[in-house]
Design an enzyme around this catalytic site. Structure first.
Site, short mmCIF file in Angstrom:
data_model
loop_
_atom_site.label_atom_id
_atom_site.label_comp_id
_atom_site.label_asym_id
_atom_site.label_seq_id
_atom_site.Cartn_x
_atom_site.Cartn_y
_atom_site.Cartn_z
N GLY A 87 0.81 -1.20 0.00
CA GLY A 87 0.00 0.00 0.00
C GLY A 87 0.85 1.25 0.00
O GLY A 87 0.51 2.26 -0.65
N THR A 88 1.96 1.22 0.73
CA THR A 88 2.87 2.37 0.75
C THR A 88 3.42 2.66 -0.63
O THR A 88 3.48 3.81 -1.07
CB THR A 88 4.02 2.12 1.74
N GLN A 117 -7.82 1.95 5.12
CA GLN A 117 -8.59 1.53 6.30
C GLN A 117 -10.04 1.20 5.99
O GLN A 117 -10.67 0.42 6.70
CB GLN A 117 -8.54 2.63 7.37
N SER A 151 -4.32 -1.28 0.74
CA SER A 151 -3.34 -2.28 1.15
C SER A 151 -4.05 -3.52 1.66
O SER A 151 -4.91 -3.44 2.54
CB SER A 151 -2.43 -1.71 2.24
N ALA A 152 -3.70 -4.68 1.10
CA ALA A 152 -4.45 -5.91 1.36
C ALA A 152 -4.39 -6.35 2.82
O ALA A 152 -5.37 -6.91 3.33
CB ALA A 152 -3.95 -7.03 0.46
N HIS A 153 -3.27 -6.12 3.50
CA HIS A 153 -3.18 -6.64 4.87
C HIS A 153 -4.07 -5.88 5.85
O HIS A 153 -4.24 -6.29 6.99
CB HIS A 153 -1.73 -6.65 5.35
N CYS A 181 1.61 4.90 12.55
CA CYS A 181 1.94 4.65 11.15
C CYS A 181 3.38 4.97 10.80
O CYS A 181 3.77 4.88 9.65
CB CYS A 181 1.02 5.46 10.24
#
Length: 371
Positions: free
Chosen positions: A69-70, A177, A194-196, A320
């Site tokens: 995601g980053t 989120q 972001s998948a996680h 974060c």
């Protein structure tokens, strides 16, 4: 242990685990090749892209998979700024964005660009009028998260997107989120996730660039993922990410009601059980599973370790940036108490009994630290 840090990383969804194991056997080959194994891998990749695009509510050819995601945030901001460099070099961000957005803004400013940081109210929300007032003729891009990762406040994305569209400025939305709970409303231009965060495997991000948005990928170009994410695709992880996203979405409506009730218990009872506590974030416009509070006269790191010893995994400080518990830039921007901070973020399926046990343990932990 009760795991209460889903906003950092949610446990792998069972459906995602099954998809990951199956794809390890079927999706290992190069999807760019024409032989049988390559075609099979390409089918899996295309199916995952279509499933993810359906969840985002975009076209499959607008969505690419990134290594995180980053990285999706970095690539999205850099590509949009480069694509609109003739318009200007002005970037707008909110003061409570994820560190990946703020760090990219810092680099942009160091290279000669200009950045406007829009403030927030005490709930953590931007005012659409204030955001619109920051738009300038040389604004190349605006960034606004869909919901805050530390306090759960949902941002007025649709209203901000309307203002940006009227000014001809693309809006990038960090939906990390919120995407597991539903699509992002509004006429946004770019989106990252972001998948996680929704129960997929780590190492998979999403970058969506709407058709018509000027975009120029930075760095050496790669023929994979439309030239926007270099490197061999991790097809098993991508398949698992798409499968878990579809699975959590199917459960989202019912689970949101249940988790909202559990976090409401924490919001209302913690100030009663523990003296000198401030509960932060919007009480209504918030994500279902996140609640954050700060305690006077305690060190957040010490509270975290004591709760860990009591069987609860929570986060504290600036959630974060790094493992160091620096004061939260989000809480500072909101103007609320930033020391002694505890963020509870419940994963789907959290038993009510765990929340009750947490509420029973917390007063003694805080009192012990204060002593």
């Amino acid at each position: 242990m009760a795991y209460f840090d889903a906003a950092s990383a949610a446990p792998l969804h069972p459906v995602g685990r099954q998809a990951l194991l199956a794809a390890l056997d079927e999706g290992w080959a190069d999807p760019a090749r024409l032989y049988r194994e390559g075609r099979r891998a390409r089918l899996l990749l295309d199916a995952a892209r279509e499933a993810a695009a359906e969840a985002v509510e975009c076209r499959p050819d607008e969505l690419v998979f990134t290594p995180s995601g980053t990285r999706a945030v970095h690539a999205g901001i850099e590509g949009a700024l480069a694509g609109r460099r003739r318009v200007g070099r002005h970037l707008i961000v909110s003061a409570v964005e994820h560190s990946s957005v703020l760090h990219t803004a810092e680099v942009h400013e160091a290279l000669g660009g200009s950045v406007t940081e829009v403030g927030v109210d005490r709930t953590g929300a931007v005012a659409p009028d204030a955001f619109a007032g920051s738009l300038r003729p040389d604004t190349a891009l605006a960034c606004l998260q869909s919901a805050n990762h530390e306090v759960g406040t949902v941002q007025p994305v649709a209203e901000v997107a309307e203002a940006c569209r009227a000014a001809g400025v693309p809006l990038l939305v960090d939906a990390a989120q919120s995407l597991g709970w539903g699509p992002v409303a509004g006429d946004w231009s770019l989106l990252t996730a972001s998948a996680h965060k929704w129960g997929g495997p780590s190492g998979v991000g999403l970058l969506v660039v709407r058709k018509g948005v000027r975009f120029a990928a930075r760095g050496p170009l790669d023929e994979r993922e439309s030239g926007r994410a270099a490197g061999f695709e991790n097809i098993p992880a991508v398949v698992a990410a798409a499968a878990s996203l579809r699975a959590v979405r199917a459960e989202a409506a019912e689970e949101a009601v249940r988790l909202r009730e559990l976090t409401e218990r924490i919001r209302t009872r913690v100030p009663v059980l523990v003296p000198d506590v401030e509960v932060t974030g919007d009480p209504e416009r918030r994500l279902p599973g996140i609640v954050t509070f700060s305690c006077l006269y305690v060190d957040g790191e010490t509270v975290l370790h004591e709760l860990d010893g009591a069987g609860f995994s929570v986060s504290s400080g600036s959630s974060c940036t790094s493992s160091t518990l620096t004061p939260s830039h989000v809480l500072r921007a909101m103007g609320v108490l930033s020391e002694g901070n505890v963020r509870v973020s419940l994963p789907p399926g959290t038993p009510a009994e765990d929340v009750e046990r947490f509420l029973a343990v917390l007063p003694g932990v805080v009192a012990g630290v204060r002593e």
